[in-house]
Every structure is written in C-alpha cells, then in structure tokens.
Design an enzyme around this catalytic site. Structure first.
Site, PDB file in Angstrom:
ATOM      1  N   GLU A 187       0.560  -3.130  12.646  1.00 55.72           N
ATOM      2  CA  GLU A 187       0.654  -4.591  12.478  1.00 55.72           C
ATOM      3  C   GLU A 187       0.924  -5.349  13.778  1.00 55.72           C
ATOM      4  O   GLU A 187       0.928  -6.582  13.778  1.00 55.72           O
ATOM      5  CB  GLU A 187       1.757  -4.910  11.454  1.00 55.72           C
ATOM      6  N   TRP A 244       0.833  -1.212   0.000  1.00 55.50           N
ATOM      7  CA  TRP A 244       0.000   0.000   0.000  1.00 55.50           C
ATOM      8  C   TRP A 244       0.866   1.260   0.000  1.00 55.50           C
ATOM      9  O   TRP A 244       0.391   2.363  -0.242  1.00 55.50           O
ATOM     10  CB  TRP A 244      -0.964  -0.003   1.192  1.00 55.50           C
ATOM     11  N   ASP A 245       2.161   1.090   0.275  1.00 57.16           N
ATOM     12  CA  ASP A 245       3.108   2.209   0.298  1.00 57.16           C
ATOM     13  C   ASP A 245       2.977   3.070  -0.959  1.00 57.16           C
ATOM     14  O   ASP A 245       3.102   4.294  -0.899  1.00 57.16           O
ATOM     15  CB  ASP A 245       4.556   1.677   0.353  1.00 57.16           C
ATOM     16  N   LYS A 293       2.525   0.018  16.424  1.00 57.58           N
ATOM     17  CA  LYS A 293       3.720   0.053  15.574  1.00 57.58           C
ATOM     18  C   LYS A 293       3.820   1.363  14.789  1.00 57.58           C
ATOM     19  O   LYS A 293       4.873   1.955  14.673  1.00 57.58           O
ATOM     20  CB  LYS A 293       3.675  -1.129  14.596  1.00 57.58           C
ATOM     21  N   GLN A 294       2.698   1.773  14.205  1.00 60.07           N
ATOM     22  CA  GLN A 294       2.755   2.912  13.293  1.00 60.07           C
ATOM     23  C   GLN A 294       1.411   3.626  13.268  1.00 60.07           C
ATOM     24  O   GLN A 294       0.405   3.097  13.757  1.00 60.07           O
ATOM     25  CB  GLN A 294       3.125   2.444  11.892  1.00 60.07           C
TER      26      GLN A 294
END
Ligand code: IFM
Length: 742
Positions: free
Chosen positions: A478, A336-337, A592-593
């Site tokens: 994640e 998806w980046d 995580k993000q």
C-alpha cells in the site's frame, strides 16, 4: 508438550491495551477483551459484537461494543480494591487457551488482612449469547473480626468507542419490583443509525447472607451486595450474562432473559463443562503438534485459538473482521485477509465455517455491484473494508498526517481492485478443495462472472498495442499508490477471467441448477469470448532477463534504492506514514508488505524454483513488513524454495504476532491495535502447507515435508472431502491416515 496457558505476572498500566488483545476470549458471536472486571472505558473494555455496525455523524462506521455485563468491583470497610487505582501486592492474569477461560488473581495488603481476588470467565462456546463469570474473594487474617463488604456488580453501559457513542438511548432496568435475589438487570441500547437494539441481561448467584440494592448512575446499573465477611472464608459470586440484538431475533429480549435464568439454574460449573467440551471438539480437528519445538507449537496453537474465537458458527453467512472481535480497529470490516489468509484454516478444520465466510461474499454481491457502478464500471467491485450489505467502510482519508494533523487522501478503497479477485479465489478454493458445488449454485457462480466483468471493464489497451493492461491500481504493497500493471493485481485478474471461463465452459460443474440460473441472466457465449480474449492478452510481467526478478509494477525498478535502515533514518516522527503522496517510502523500492511474493505463492506452479527464490531474495530486504500479513507470505514461499531455515523466523513472526503483545498500534495517528487473525491464519498455512507440504495431487491429499531445523516431526488432523485425516510426519517417514467421518 503444550502448556495451553499463558500468564503475565505483575501489574503494569502500560500493558492494559495489549493485554486486552492477548487475553481475549470469544465465541464468534462476541469477543471480550482481556480486561479486568473493574475496568471501564478508559481501560479499553469491549464486548465486541460480530456483524452489527453503527455510524454517528461523520465518524467512521464501526462495530458495536455491547454494554459490559461483567462489570464488578469490591469495597471493604468503605475502601475500594480495584486496579489500576489501588496498587496490588501481587497480580497475575492468565488464559487457558485450550478452553477459552480467562483468569485473574490479585492480592492486596488490605487493612483487614491479605485480600485475594480471583476471577474466572468465559464466552460460552456452547451457547453463543452467554457469558459467565466467577468472582471470589477471601481475606486472610489472624483476627476473627468481621468485615463490612460490598460488591458492586452489574452492567456498565458507558461503552468504549472509537467513533461513538453509538447508543442514542440506554434503558436500564430490573425485571422485579422488589429486591429479590432472582431478579434480572438489563440494559437495552438503541443504536443511532438504524435503531437496532442491543440487549444485555444479567443475573447472579451469591449464597452468603446479603442485602441487595440497585444503583443506577453514570450509565451503569449495578447491584450493591452488602454482607459481613469473615476472615479465612472464601466468598463466591457467579454472574450469568446474555447478549442479544434485535438483528438476532425479534424476541431477543425474551431469549436474553430466559438464557440467563436457565444458565443460573444449570449452574456455573456445568456451563463451564459444556463450554470446555465444545473447545475440546474444536481441538480434535485442529490441534497441531510439533515435535522438537515447544515454543513454535504453543505460538501456533495460540494463533489457532484466536481463529476459533472469531469463527462465526452462530450463522451461515458472516465473515471475519481484520482485527477479529478485539475491538473497533479497522471499523470491524472484512478485508481480503479472510479469503487469502484465514480461509485455509477453516477449510482444513471446519469447512462449514469456510462456507459461512464465503456466503457472506455472495450475500454482499449487490453492494459490490453498486460500488462498481459508482465508479462507472460493470460487474462487482467488492468493498475494500466490507461491512454488512457489502457497504464499503473505507474512508477517502485513512491516515492522519502527524505534522499538520490533517487527513491524508489515500486510495485504498478506490484502487485496491485486487479485492474482487480475492473473493473469486476464496470461492474457487472452497469448490476445488471440498468438491462441493453448493456455493456456486447458491450464487457463487454469479459472483465470479460479475468480478470478471468488472476487470474486463477496467482493461486498457494502447491504440497501437496488442496487450491489455490494468492501470492506476494499488497492489498489496500500500505504500505505492496508483501504479500501472501491478503484477499481483494483473495475475489475480487473469485468475478471475480463467475461473469465469471454467464456469462458462462448465469445467467446474455439471449442474443444471447453475446453468439455468446463469442462462437466464447472462449472454454466456458473449462473456466466454470476452473473458477468453482478456485472459489471453492481459499483460503479466515476466521475470527480467538478467536477474529473474519480476517487477512489482511499471517503473518500480527505476525507484530509489535505499535500505530500510537508511530510510528509517529519514523519519521525522515515529508515527509518520511511509506511503501516500509524500511518504518516505513512496519514491523508493521499499515496500510495505509481500506483493510479488504473494503472487508467486499463489501461482508457484507457473515458475521455476530458481525464479521463486530469486524474487524472495530480491524483495525480502526491500520489505518493511509493515503489515502483519507480510511475514507468512515470505515464510510459505521460502518453504516452496526448500529454504525452511529462512522460512522459520517469518513463521514465528506470524505465529507470535498476538502472543508477543507487540503488534503495531498506530498508522499515522490512527489506532490500529487489536488481534491479527490474518497473521494467525498465515502461521497455520506455513505450518501445514509449507513445513508439512500439504497439497492436492489429482484430487488426492499429499504431503511433502520440509521441516525447519530442530523440528523432529509434526502431527495434525485435516478434513478433506468429508473425511478426517491425520498427518504424521517424522524425520524417517510421513503418512496420512484416514480416520473416517469427522
Ligand atoms: O488487508 C490489510 C492490508 O493488506 C494492509 N493493511 C491492513 C489491512 C487489514 O489487515
């Protein structure tokens, strides 16, 4: 002022791997890691190819590295001068990132005198199959004594692979019977899985009197050039290398040979000029100038350099791997980046490339439908780690447990369903920004309907309930797997339904071509009803009454509250994985993000600024930023909350991710080193959409600057609807000038 050059002095074995990323040159067809010509596979040399993959046995399927046609080393009076074996007196590597030119300079105190080796190389931006190198040597000594010199130069087919070897057969040969200076040397590798051919062709120019002998050993085909060297005189070797695969052209071999012969004829200097000219053109439409902060300006433009290096301009349907062209990390797969982090850069500077990236998703729709079918759903479930044809390279086991050495089951492939919405987002962003319906007419409309069908099939409703939910998913964070109602995922699914509704209601297009195509394949009225119902009733978690915070997923608020520092203290091993079933973060609120924050960036117009900032303040201290995709999302949202001073460190973190050479190299025991194009794209989005505040208002390009402390102004080009604009921002005033056709 931008220096446009990065340099590192001194030789340090520990930096070989990070230099490979930092000093990379590339042209979208191939990327050459920033390694020295004498390096071999143990030094992570790679000429990484875009869009061609191979799998050996049960190993991960990964992109191919071509045999290295740059391979060259030197011997004087029978002694080799090469790194890392022989300690240099001085050593420097540098990169002119305005023009994609890599240089090295090394000096040894040789028995014959002071030996200096200079090399320069580039992956031609003008001719994507071509690599050129200049290799110069000089010995400075008082004496007149001639030296017996040997240069070994050719093609090293002993390729570095993470899950190889990928070439079942290697055919190494020359095109001539005799040893003439004009002869070509060639290596053709045949891949294991599908028998694709990768051909590398090399020729050289070396004017001094010399003898040549061809040596084939250790999977290398080399020319041994012997000559008498005079102290004080510089000797220059020029190499011309081409790389072609059988997927590029049936006549790839002929093209490969002709290209190197013609390039030799044209000459190195001319080829360098043509290459540099192409780079200048790219910067005309992309360079970002920042008044008051040279460090930020350099880091940002260096990030853009990396995006330029990996843009697939040689084709009209290919995407970009998560680690660009820096190697085989993450299997060279597309995540998806691309749509969520890199797309805007290309949309604003080279819309043709943006289209190419999205065409890849249209082409891989059959793969996405197959994946949905595999899980028992209708519609399109795009590959989490997409390779050609939409094949999902993501393994069931993405992490190795450091304690047992066993593979850990992760559910990225099965449960990160937000990937399909990212594809829809990318297509709609392109359509809305460019105003072009071409992508929709070429299959984009079907992609959107199929993705909406997939989410429709996944909706869950309690028997007594009224709303729809999405269960058992993984959001961007994640570390928390298999959760229910991840806000980001639910909101993106709603976005997908809404996009499909727009298509079905013909709000986006008035185009008979699209209508005809869709009418033939779908029950349009039925779908419209379904998607409208889904959009109306899909549960989107609201900000909580007290604090205004949106819960990341059902039950998140009940997880253990622990600081990141304290959590780190619980680690038993520095490479231990934080997520999965037993990870240290799994049962805590540490993420995580950016997750909710990413959702708020995309849908900021739906929320009060106070809600945006409350969520920023809540989630940031709980975010490990364990992914390079995280920082920019915090930076952009901080800008939207008028907090440029808070945005700035996150912006710099994104912009510096490759130049600093400090990227994360391990996830559990899996090597994840390489360049970070999503982070580069995120830095660009922060600068342009965050600090400069570029946005659209009723179809018009507008700016709303929010500069960080220390920035006096910005100036940059931007393409919008086939016109080139220049945005000028100073502390006093801001303006957008239309410069006409780009
Ligand atoms: O796509 C990302 C993901 O969000 C976090 N892990 C790395 C992937 C590739 O960059």
């Amino acid at each position: 002022m931008i220096n446009w050059r990065i340099e590192e002095e001194g030789f340090d074995q520990e930096r070989i791997s990070s230099h490979g990323n930092k000093f990379l040159v590339g042209n979208g067809y191939l990327g050459i890691r920033g390694t020295l010509p004498e390096y071999e596979k143990k030094e992570f040399v790679a000429v990484n190819l875009a869009g061609i993959y191979d799998q050996v046995g049960d190993g991960w399927r990964e992109p191919l590295n071509a045999p290295n046609g740059l391979y060259t080393y030197l011997r004087l009076n029978n002694k080799e001068y090469r790194l890392p074996q022989s300690e240099p007196e001085q050593h420097k590597v540098s990169l002119d990132y305005r023009h994609g030119v890599y240089e090295r300079s090394t000096t040894w105190n040789a028995a014959e005198g002071r030996l200096t080796l200079l090399t320069q190389r580039f992956a031609s931006m003008d001719e994507k199959h071509l690599i050129c190198m200049r290799y110069s040597i000089k010995v400075e000594d008082e004496s007149e004594q001639e030296i017996d010199a040997e240069i070994f130069t050719g093609i090293d087919a002993e390729v570095w692979d993470i899950n190889g070897p990928h070439y079942d057969e290697l055919n190494m040969r020359t095109n001539a019977e005799g040893n003439t200076a004009d002869e070509l040397i060639m290596v053709t590798g045949t891949t294991h899985e599908s028998g694709d051919q990768v051909g590398v062709y090399e020729t050289y120019r070396f004017d001094p009197m010399h003898q040549q002998e061809i040596v084939i050993e250790d999977n290398k085909i080399l020319r041994r050039l012997t000559f008498k060297m005079k102290p004080g005189k510089e000797y220059q070797l020029f190499k011309f290398i081409s790389v072609y695969t059988s997927k590029d052209h049936t006549d790839y071999e002929k093209l490969g040979r002709e290209l190197v012969s013609a390039s030799k004829h044209t000459g190195y200097q001319k080829k360098l000029e043509l290459h540099s000219k192409q780079w200048e053109k790219l910067w005309c439409n992309s360079e970002v100038m920042i008044d008051g902060d040279d460090e930020a300006m350099e880091a940002l433009n260096y990030s853009l350099y990396h995006l330029h290096c990996i843009a697939p301009r040689h084709t009209d349907h290919l995407s970009i791997a998560a680690r660009g062209l820096s190697g085989q990390t993450y299997k060279g797969a597309v995540f998806w980046d691309t749509e969520m982090f890199m797309l805007d850069f290309f949309l604003f500077t080279e819309p043709e490339v943006a289209k190419t990236l999205l065409k890849y998703r249209i082409d891989t729709l059959p793969g996405a439908k197959k994946k949905a079918e595999y899980y028992g759903y209708q519609g399109a479930f795009y590959a989490w780690e997409s390779q050609e044809g939409g094949y999902d390279a993501c393994s069931d086991y993405n992490v190795t447990d450091v304690f047992t050495g066993r593979q850990m089951r992760t559910y990225f492939k099965d449960k990160q369903i937000h990937i399909s919405a990212a594809v829809v987002y990318g297509i709609m962003r392109y359509v809305n920004y460019t105003g072009s319906l071409e992508l929709l007419a070429d299959g984009g409309a079907e992609v959107i309907l199929e993705c909406a069908s997939f989410y429709y099939d996944l909706l869950v409703k309690k028997v007594r309930g009224d709303r729809y939910e999405l269960h058992d998913v993984i959001g961007p964070d994640e570390y928390h797997e298999r959760v229910n109602n991840n806000t980001y995922t639910n909101r993106m699914a709603k976005y997908t339904f809404d996009s499909a509704i727009q298509i079905l209601r013909k709000l986006v297009y008035q185009d008979v071509r699209i209508e005809e195509r869709l009418k033939d394949r779908y029950d349009l009225t039925g779908l419209l009803e379904q998607f409208q119902d889904a959009s109306d009733r899909l549960y989107i978690p609201e900000p909580d009454q007290k604090g205004g915070v949106i819960e990341q997923f059902d039950g998140y608020f009940a997880l253990e509250e622990v600081s990141i520092e304290e959590l780190k203290g619980r680690l038993l091993h520095d490479k231990e994985y934080w997520g999965g079933a037993y990870g240290i973060a799994t049962h805590t609120k540490v993420i995580k993000q950016a997750d909710v924050v990413t959702m708020l960036n995309l849908f900021s117009q739906d929320y009060e600024e106070e809600i945006l900032s409350k969520n920023w303040e809540y989630y940031e201290p709980r975010t490990e930023h364990g992914s390079s995709l995280s920082a920019c999302m915090y930076a952009i949202l901080a800008c939207k909350c008028h907090m440029p001073e808070k945005a700035y460190p996150f912006f710099m973190k994104s912009a510096l991710s490759d130049i600093s050479g400090k990227g994360k190299e391990w996830a559990g025991l899996i090597y994840i080193g390489g360049t970070h194009p999503a982070s580069s794209g995120g830095a660009y989005m922060t600068a342009i959409e965050g600090f400069a505040g570029v946005h659209l208002e009723q179809g018009e390009l507008k700016i709303k600057p929010c500069l960080p402390p220390g920035w006096n102004g910005m100036s940059f080009p931007i393409i919008y609807r086939d016109e080139l604009y220049r945005v000028e921002i100073t502390k006093e005033q801001s303006s957008i000038h239309n410069l006409g056709k780009p």
